[in-house]
Design an enzyme around this catalytic site. Structure first.
Site, PDB file in Angstrom:
ATOM      1  N   ASP A   1       6.443  -9.715  -6.774  1.00 16.30           N
ATOM      2  CA  ASP A   1       7.200  -8.895  -5.830  1.00 16.30           C
ATOM      3  C   ASP A   1       8.701  -9.103  -5.994  1.00 16.30           C
ATOM      4  OD1 ASP A   1       4.686  -8.396  -4.837  1.00 16.30           O
ATOM      5  OD2 ASP A   1       5.104  -9.051  -2.787  1.00 16.30           O
ATOM      6  N   ASP A   2       9.438  -8.107  -5.537  1.00 13.37           N
ATOM      7  CA  ASP A   2      10.895  -8.201  -5.285  1.00 13.37           C
ATOM      8  C   ASP A   2      11.786  -8.029  -6.508  1.00 13.37           C
ATOM      9  OD1 ASP A   2       9.940  -8.756  -2.784  1.00 13.37           O
ATOM     10  OD2 ASP A   2      10.975 -10.656  -2.522  1.00 13.37           O
TER      11      ASP A   2
ATOM     12  N   HIS B   1       7.339  -1.723  -3.709  1.00 17.09           N
ATOM     13  CA  HIS B   1       7.444  -2.723  -2.640  1.00 17.09           C
ATOM     14  C   HIS B   1       8.384  -2.144  -1.583  1.00 17.09           C
ATOM     15  CE1 HIS B   1       6.805  -6.569  -0.874  1.00 17.09           C
ATOM     16  NE2 HIS B   1       7.908  -7.147  -1.253  1.00 17.09           N
TER      17      HIS B   1
ATOM     18  N   HIS C   1      13.950  -3.404   1.114  1.00 14.86           N
ATOM     19  CA  HIS C   1      13.359  -4.654   1.612  1.00 14.86           C
ATOM     20  C   HIS C   1      14.029  -5.129   2.906  1.00 14.86           C
ATOM     21  CE1 HIS C   1      11.038  -8.360   1.449  1.00 14.86           C
ATOM     22  NE2 HIS C   1      10.479  -7.972   0.312  1.00 14.86           N
TER      23      HIS C   1
ATOM     24  N   HIS D   1       6.688 -14.113  -7.067  1.00 13.85           N
ATOM     25  CA  HIS D   1       7.931 -13.359  -6.909  1.00 13.85           C
ATOM     26  C   HIS D   1       8.760 -13.362  -8.177  1.00 13.85           C
ATOM     27  CE1 HIS D   1       6.728 -13.853  -2.712  1.00 13.85           C
ATOM     28  NE2 HIS D   1       7.452 -12.774  -2.464  1.00 13.85           N
TER      29      HIS D   1
HETATM   30 ZN    ZN Z   1       9.038  -8.954  -0.831  1.00 15.65          ZN
END
Ligand code: ZN
Length: 207
Positions: A9-10, A56, A60, A165
């Site tokens: 993620d991210d 995602h 964010h 991540h």
């Molecule tokens: Zn995230």
């Protein structure tokens, strides 16, 4: 069977190229749940290498995306478009910031996760939570911690969807990746990228 779905993620970010190099070396396909991107070249590199690309978030930013359903879907569509512009792929794979079980959204909009999870599915998206947490965004402070959290979380006979991540602090994750893959291959695990036909792991909704 012994199946592992590595998910990041991210990103993309400063460690993405390193992750891609390791994954190429081992011929392992993974899933990137991406955020924004000032790096369209990295999104394209992920897709070109055969990895799955998911949404995602564009921002964010919990306060923004969980303020209303409209705000969430505006952010989602923006990221979907960013991915499509960079890769040509119209992805419907989604991971919620904080996961579908997050409670932080409660302070911005009561009940929003209940609505979003239903509406997303109705609209043809698939969302994926996780059942193995590397802890790299929290309790795992070193690459050994990341490795141990993943290894101890794996369960034979379930589809292991592993949360990791790909962001600024992900040096420890990149450092742990090779050891995790080595361990899993030795134990007979197969790694797969998430697709639309992957059976999702869903957390219990708490808002
Ligand atoms: Zn995230």
């Amino acid at each position: 069977g012994k199946i592992g779905y590595l998910t990041f993620d991210d990103g993309p970010g400063e460690y993405t190229s390193k992750l891609l190099d390791i994954l190429y070396k081992y011929n392992v396909k993974v899933t990137f749940f991406t955020v924004g991107s000032g790096h369209p070249d990295l999104l394209k590199a992920e897709a070109d290498a055969g990895h799955s690309i998911g949404i995602h978030s564009a921002t964010h930013d919990y306060a923004t995306i969980y303020s209303s359903e409209d705000a969430y879907f505006a952010d989602l569509r923006k990221q979907q478009e960013t991915i499509e512009n960079a890769t040509g792929i119209h992805t419907t794979l989604v991971r919620f910031p904080g996961g579908s079980s997050n409670t932080v959204s409660k302070s911005y909009c009561s009940g929003i996760m209940t609505k979003l999870t239903q509406d997303l599915t109705d609209m043809g998206f698939q969302y994926f939570d996780w059942n193995v947490d590397s802890g790299d965004a929290g309790t795992s402070k070193t690459s050994e911690d990341v490795y141990n959290s993943v290894i101890s979380g794996l369960i034979e006979g379930q589809d292991n969807i592993i949360l990791m991540h790909d962001f600024g602090g992900a040096q420890k994750t990149a450092d742990a990746l090779q050891s995790i893959i080595d361990y899993c291959k030795e134990k007979g695990y197969t790694f797969k990228a998430i697709t639309q036909s992957t059976t999702p792991v869903h957390h219990t909704i708490s808002n």
